[in-house]
Scaffold this motif. Structure first.
Motif, short mmCIF file in Angstrom:
data_model
loop_
_atom_site.label_atom_id
_atom_site.label_comp_id
_atom_site.label_asym_id
_atom_site.label_seq_id
_atom_site.Cartn_x
_atom_site.Cartn_y
_atom_site.Cartn_z
N ASP A 12 28.69 -12.43 2.55
CA ASP A 12 29.09 -11.07 2.17
C ASP A 12 29.79 -10.32 3.30
N SER A 14 32.64 -10.38 4.99
CA SER A 14 34.01 -9.87 4.92
C SER A 14 34.11 -8.68 3.97
N ASP A 15 33.42 -8.74 2.83
CA ASP A 15 33.42 -7.59 1.90
C ASP A 15 32.78 -6.38 2.55
N ALA A 18 35.06 -4.75 5.19
CA ALA A 18 36.15 -3.99 4.56
C ALA A 18 35.67 -2.63 4.07
N ILE A 19 34.44 -2.56 3.60
CA ILE A 19 33.89 -1.30 3.10
C ILE A 19 33.59 -0.33 4.25
N GLU A 39 34.05 -8.02 10.92
CA GLU A 39 33.26 -9.01 10.20
C GLU A 39 32.08 -9.48 11.06
N VAL A 63 26.46 -5.18 -5.89
CA VAL A 63 27.48 -6.15 -6.31
C VAL A 63 27.99 -5.78 -7.70
N LYS A 67 31.42 -9.17 -6.47
CA LYS A 67 31.97 -8.68 -5.20
C LYS A 67 31.05 -7.61 -4.64
N VAL A 68 30.79 -7.65 -3.34
CA VAL A 68 29.99 -6.61 -2.71
C VAL A 68 30.79 -5.32 -2.70
N VAL A 69 30.19 -4.27 -3.24
CA VAL A 69 30.85 -2.97 -3.31
C VAL A 69 30.11 -1.91 -2.51
N GLY A 92 31.86 1.37 -1.24
CA GLY A 92 33.25 1.38 -0.82
C GLY A 92 33.99 2.52 -1.52
#
Length: 168
Positions: A12, A14-15, A18-19, A39, A63, A67-69, A92
């Motif tokens: 998880d 990278s997701d 990004a958040i 990361e 999720v 996708k991890v949100v 996010g």
């Protein structure tokens, strides 16, 4: 759009990076997160959460569509407050306003009350974070008070609101 909460996975990272690598997210969180958020930072966080005491730290990825949100966690307090826990969460920015935070809060509170001896969950959003306050209110949290001049964030002295949900 619906979401689920689940334990973190190292995949998880990278997701998550990004958040969290977003000033608008970090502006509503406590200090201590690096910016930029990489990361590697995400992997370190996930590793800490996966290795935490499972009786005191309840940390989940939020999720949606695989996708991890976002992130949500509940942290047991100590001493005489051992049956009380603090909750924190974030999503996010592109997932704001879709009901995901409300769903995640509902799911995590149900999990905590069903699987632990915790009887009180509280949260302390910045008073200026109206969206987070609304998420708590929609989930039955009661405003217990205003913590005046309780935090300094980005050089500004801020009030915080204290919300709590007590197990029936």
């Amino acid at each position: 759009m619906d979401c689920q909460i689940r334990p973190w996975r190292l995949t998880d990272a990278s997701d998550l990076a990004a958040i969290v690598n977003n000033r608008n997210i970090q502006n509503n969180l406590r200090d201590g997160l690096p910016y930029p958020y990489t990361e590697t930072d995400a992997k370190e966080f996930i590793t800490v959460m996966l290795n935490a005491d499972t009786n005191t730290t309840f940390a989940f990825a939020i999720v949606a569509d695989d996708k991890v949100v976002g992130s949500i966690g509940v942290f047991r307090q100590g001493n005489i407050h051992f049956r009380t826990a603090e909750m924190g969460y974030y999503l996010g920015e592109c997932f704001w306003g879709k009901g995901l935070a409300s769903s995640a809060v509902k799911q995590v509170c149900r999990y905590i009350f069903d699987h632990t001896d915790i009887i009180r969950i509280f949260a302390e959003p910045f008073a200026t974070n109206a969206a987070s306050c609304r998420v708590l209110e929609k989930n039955g949290f009661k405003l217990e008070g205003i913590l005046r001049s309780n935090a300094v964030k980005n050089g500004r002295v801020l009030d915080m609101k204290l919300y709590a949900l007590v197990k029936e």
